[in-house]
Scaffold this active site. Structure first.
Site, PDB file in Angstrom:
ATOM      1  N   THR A  96      36.893  38.838  38.555  1.00 47.67           N
ATOM      2  CA  THR A  96      35.762  39.010  39.457  1.00 47.67           C
ATOM      3  C   THR A  96      34.427  38.748  38.757  1.00 47.67           C
ATOM      4  O   THR A  96      34.331  38.897  37.524  1.00 47.67           O
ATOM      5  CB  THR A  96      35.778  40.455  40.007  1.00 47.67           C
ATOM      6  OG1 THR A  96      34.546  40.745  40.636  1.00 47.67           O
ATOM      7  CG2 THR A  96      35.965  41.484  38.886  1.00 47.67           C
ATOM      8  N   ASP A  97      33.405  38.415  39.542  1.00 44.90           N
ATOM      9  CA  ASP A  97      32.060  38.264  38.969  1.00 44.90           C
ATOM     10  C   ASP A  97      31.473  39.619  38.569  1.00 44.90           C
ATOM     11  O   ASP A  97      30.473  39.680  37.852  1.00 44.90           O
ATOM     12  CB  ASP A  97      31.122  37.539  39.945  1.00 44.90           C
ATOM     13  CG  ASP A  97      30.942  38.242  41.288  1.00 44.90           C
ATOM     14  OD1 ASP A  97      31.598  39.277  41.531  1.00 44.90           O
ATOM     15  OD2 ASP A  97      30.148  37.742  42.109  1.00 44.90           O
ATOM     16  N   GLU A  98      32.106  40.717  39.038  1.00 47.51           N
ATOM     17  CA  GLU A  98      31.550  42.045  38.753  1.00 47.51           C
ATOM     18  C   GLU A  98      31.642  42.398  37.266  1.00 47.51           C
ATOM     19  O   GLU A  98      30.973  43.323  36.817  1.00 47.51           O
ATOM     20  CB  GLU A  98      32.252  43.107  39.610  1.00 47.51           C
ATOM     21  CG  GLU A  98      32.038  42.852  41.091  1.00 47.51           C
ATOM     22  CD  GLU A  98      32.612  43.943  41.989  1.00 47.51           C
ATOM     23  OE1 GLU A  98      32.604  45.113  41.598  1.00 47.51           O
ATOM     24  OE2 GLU A  98      33.068  43.590  43.090  1.00 47.51           O
ATOM     25  N   TYR A 156      36.027  50.125  38.405  1.00 44.50           N
ATOM     26  CA  TYR A 156      36.783  48.923  38.803  1.00 44.50           C
ATOM     27  C   TYR A 156      36.418  47.738  37.921  1.00 44.50           C
ATOM     28  O   TYR A 156      37.281  47.106  37.303  1.00 44.50           O
ATOM     29  CB  TYR A 156      36.510  48.582  40.274  1.00 44.50           C
ATOM     30  CG  TYR A 156      36.901  47.155  40.643  1.00 44.50           C
ATOM     31  CD1 TYR A 156      38.233  46.752  40.666  1.00 44.50           C
ATOM     32  CD2 TYR A 156      35.923  46.203  40.956  1.00 44.50           C
ATOM     33  CE1 TYR A 156      38.587  45.444  40.982  1.00 44.50           C
ATOM     34  CE2 TYR A 156      36.276  44.893  41.277  1.00 44.50           C
ATOM     35  CZ  TYR A 156      37.607  44.510  41.291  1.00 44.50           C
ATOM     36  OH  TYR A 156      37.955  43.215  41.590  1.00 44.50           O
ATOM     37  N   LYS A 210      38.579  45.483  35.142  1.00 44.15           N
ATOM     38  CA  LYS A 210      38.792  44.034  35.228  1.00 44.15           C
ATOM     39  C   LYS A 210      38.262  43.353  33.960  1.00 44.15           C
ATOM     40  O   LYS A 210      38.879  42.427  33.441  1.00 44.15           O
ATOM     41  CB  LYS A 210      38.099  43.440  36.465  1.00 44.15           C
ATOM     42  CG  LYS A 210      38.701  43.826  37.801  1.00 44.15           C
ATOM     43  CD  LYS A 210      40.137  43.351  38.017  1.00 44.15           C
ATOM     44  CE  LYS A 210      40.267  41.859  38.244  1.00 44.15           C
ATOM     45  NZ  LYS A 210      41.655  41.478  38.652  1.00 44.15           N
TER      46      LYS A 210
HETATM   47  N1  LIG Z   1      38.494  40.734  47.302  1.00 40.87           N
HETATM   48  C1  LIG Z   1      37.515  40.186  46.591  1.00 40.87           C
HETATM   49  O1  LIG Z   1      36.433  39.932  47.108  1.00 40.87           O
HETATM   50  C2  LIG Z   1      37.726  39.851  45.120  1.00 40.87           C
HETATM   51  C3  LIG Z   1      36.674  39.234  44.435  1.00 40.87           C
HETATM   52  C4  LIG Z   1      36.888  38.894  43.104  1.00 40.87           C
HETATM   53  C5  LIG Z   1      38.114  39.112  42.494  1.00 40.87           C
HETATM   54  N2  LIG Z   1      39.100  39.722  43.190  1.00 40.87           N
HETATM   55  C6  LIG Z   1      40.387  39.928  42.503  1.00 40.87           C
HETATM   56  O2  LIG Z   1      41.381  39.238  43.245  1.00 40.87           O
HETATM   57  C7  LIG Z   1      42.623  39.927  43.175  1.00 40.87           C
HETATM   58  C8  LIG Z   1      43.157  40.202  44.575  1.00 40.87           C
HETATM   59  O3  LIG Z   1      42.201  40.990  45.291  1.00 40.87           O
HETATM   60  P1  LIG Z   1      42.462  41.444  46.797  1.00 40.87           P
HETATM   61  O4  LIG Z   1      41.140  41.617  47.425  1.00 40.87           O
HETATM   62  O5  LIG Z   1      43.455  40.554  47.424  1.00 40.87           O
HETATM   63  O6  LIG Z   1      43.091  42.887  46.559  1.00 40.87           O
HETATM   64  P2  LIG Z   1      44.082  43.720  47.488  1.00 40.87           P
HETATM   65  O7  LIG Z   1      43.822  45.146  47.129  1.00 40.87           O
HETATM   66  O8  LIG Z   1      43.985  43.294  48.898  1.00 40.87           O
HETATM   67  O9  LIG Z   1      45.536  43.298  46.958  1.00 40.87           O
HETATM   68  C9  LIG Z   1      46.054  43.728  45.728  1.00 40.87           C
HETATM   69  C10 LIG Z   1      47.564  43.572  45.764  1.00 40.87           C
HETATM   70  O10 LIG Z   1      48.071  43.973  44.478  1.00 40.87           O
HETATM   71  C11 LIG Z   1      49.204  44.797  44.685  1.00 40.87           C
HETATM   72  N3  LIG Z   1      49.339  45.703  43.544  1.00 40.87           N
HETATM   73  C12 LIG Z   1      48.496  46.699  43.169  1.00 40.87           C
HETATM   74  N4  LIG Z   1      48.954  47.319  42.077  1.00 40.87           N
HETATM   75  C13 LIG Z   1      50.118  46.691  41.733  1.00 40.87           C
HETATM   76  C14 LIG Z   1      51.046  46.851  40.681  1.00 40.87           C
HETATM   77  N5  LIG Z   1      50.893  47.810  39.749  1.00 40.87           N
HETATM   78  N6  LIG Z   1      52.115  46.021  40.612  1.00 40.87           N
HETATM   79  C15 LIG Z   1      52.285  45.050  41.555  1.00 40.87           C
HETATM   80  N7  LIG Z   1      51.440  44.861  42.590  1.00 40.87           N
HETATM   81  C16 LIG Z   1      50.362  45.663  42.670  1.00 40.87           C
HETATM   82  C17 LIG Z   1      48.914  45.543  45.987  1.00 40.87           C
HETATM   83  O11 LIG Z   1      50.097  46.062  46.585  1.00 40.87           O
HETATM   84  C18 LIG Z   1      48.242  44.466  46.814  1.00 40.87           C
HETATM   85  O12 LIG Z   1      49.199  43.711  47.541  1.00 40.87           O
HETATM   86  C19 LIG Z   1      42.351  41.194  42.364  1.00 40.87           C
HETATM   87  O13 LIG Z   1      42.743  40.946  41.031  1.00 40.87           O
HETATM   88  C20 LIG Z   1      40.850  41.381  42.457  1.00 40.87           C
HETATM   89  O14 LIG Z   1      40.348  42.049  41.319  1.00 40.87           O
HETATM   90  C21 LIG Z   1      38.938  40.107  44.498  1.00 40.87           C
END
Ligand SMILES: NC(=O)c1ccc[n+]([C@@H]2O[C@H](COP(=O)([O-])OP(=O)(O)OC[C@H]3O[C@@H](n4cnc5c(N)ncnc54)[C@H](O)[C@@H]3O)[C@@H](O)[C@H]2O)c1
Length: 340
Positions: free
Chosen positions: A126-128, A154, A158
């Protein structure tokens, strides 16, 4: 080419599966997901019988299972994470466990199964991790060399996982590539996040809770643009490189709220000002020049108002999906398929 996708039952992961099955038929996907509160197998109900898709219910902290899965794939796209800042403020432990230790477990499992470092590991971050930017200097943006300064539990978890991942490249020569993207929006986002929360609240006749002064800025990136960028990094990127992904789409939360109210035909009286999030970062913005000039990727689906209108419409049209999630009934689908 077989990909191990971690966290594929969440928001970005389920959209990734759909984008790859639709636009990249030469790939097979093995999705491993622990199905935590944000993992919803119903997100993939329309593709679960696709011949190029397979689901394994498992936790990325399970070294034995991860080692078995690594033998079966050619590359890894790692998305599994605890992802919600507000939850990390309430309890940081699952964030450190899944995000830091989970990433380390995957890297060790891959290293053992691939001693010659032939397999790529994409760490989706993430950019965070870069902290925040001032509101008064619009020219300042995050880029690949911006130092880490995470502010929330969080983002610090990351940042920790990013550092561990890059250390495995430097120490063991593994083909690790990191992507740092801005806030995603689109279909199947868990309705604790601002856009689906606001849209679904308005449909339910509830107010939308706006943090603080509403001036916090995010660079909104459509989830399909993000997933295409990840595929671009997989196909054209280089080992040991970091790539920043953004939507060229900066908006503050008040502008976002007004846009949603306008699309939904609702008035200002539906805004409820609430106490600001602790340590709330002011502004995120991404300079994605490296991805554009070196790998030829640019966002094509993130432009507003069209992309926001289409996303709002998705939640309006898919009321049974989000009502199941908000009521907790989506866990029944899980129980029926996987027991427990
Ligand atoms: N949503 C955003 O805007 C955003 C922005 C930047 C980066 N990200 C990154 O992208 C990725 C996906 O984000 P998202 O928004 O889809 O999140 P989300 O919370 O919707 O999905 C996360 C998934 O990971 C699974 N999970 C969690 N812990 C687990 C474990 N220990 N073992 C196996 N599976 C596990 C969950 O069941 C879920 O299906 C993350 O790594 C997040 O940090 C998200």
């Amino acid at each position: 080419m077989k990909l191990l996708l971690t966290g594929g039952s969440g928001f970005i992961g389920s959209n990734f599966v759909r984008v790859v099955l639709r636009d990249h038929p030469e790939y097979e996907i093995l999705n491993v997901d622990a199905l935590t509160y944000s993992g919803n197998p119903e997100n993939l109900a329309d593709v679960e019988d696709h011949p190029n898709y397979e689901f394994v219910h498992g936790n990325i902290l399970d070294m034995e299972l991860m080692s078995e899965l690594m033998q079966r794939v050619d590359a890894v796209v790692h998305m599994a994470a605890e992802s919600h800042v507000d939850r990390s403020i309430i309890d940081a432990r699952p964030f450190v466990e899944t995000n830091v230790l989970g990433t380390q477990t995957l890297l060790d499992a891959l290293r053992k199964s691939d001693p010659d470092n032939t397999k790529t590991f994409i760490h989706v971050s993430t950019d965070e991790v870069f902290g925040d930017l001032p509101l008064d200097d619009k020219d300042l943006k995050f880029h690949e060399d911006t130092p880490f300064a995470p502010s929330s539990p969080y983002s610090s978890s990351k940042a920790g996982s990013d550092l561990v991942a890059m250390a495995y490249h430097h120490t063991f020569g593994m083909d690790v590539r990191i992507t740092n993207c801005s806030n995603n929006f689109g279909a199947y986002q868990f309705p604790e996040k601002v856009i689906p929360l606001f849209v679904t609240n308005l449909i339910e006749g509830k107010k939308v809770p706006l943090y603080g002064d509403g001036q916090n800025v995010r660079d909104w990136l459509h989830v399909e643009d993000h997933n295409e960028a990840v595929m671009t990094v997989l196909e054209k990127g280089k080992a040991g490189e970091r790539y920043c992904i953004g939507g060229n789409n900066e908006r503050n939360n008040l502008e976002l709220t007004h846009s949603i109210l306008e699309i939904m035909g609702k008035g200002e009286e539906m805004i409820e000002r609430v106490t600001d999030r602790l340590g709330h970062d002011r502004r995120y913005a991404i300079d994605a020049t490296k991805l554009k000039t070196q790998l030829g990727w640019e966002p094509t689906r993130s432009a507003w108002p069209q992309a926001l209108e289409a996303t709002v419409k998705w939640y309006v049209d898919n009321e049974s999906w989000w009502r199941n999630v908000k009521s907790g009934a989506y866990r029944e689908y899980y129980a029926k398929q996987y027991g427990g």
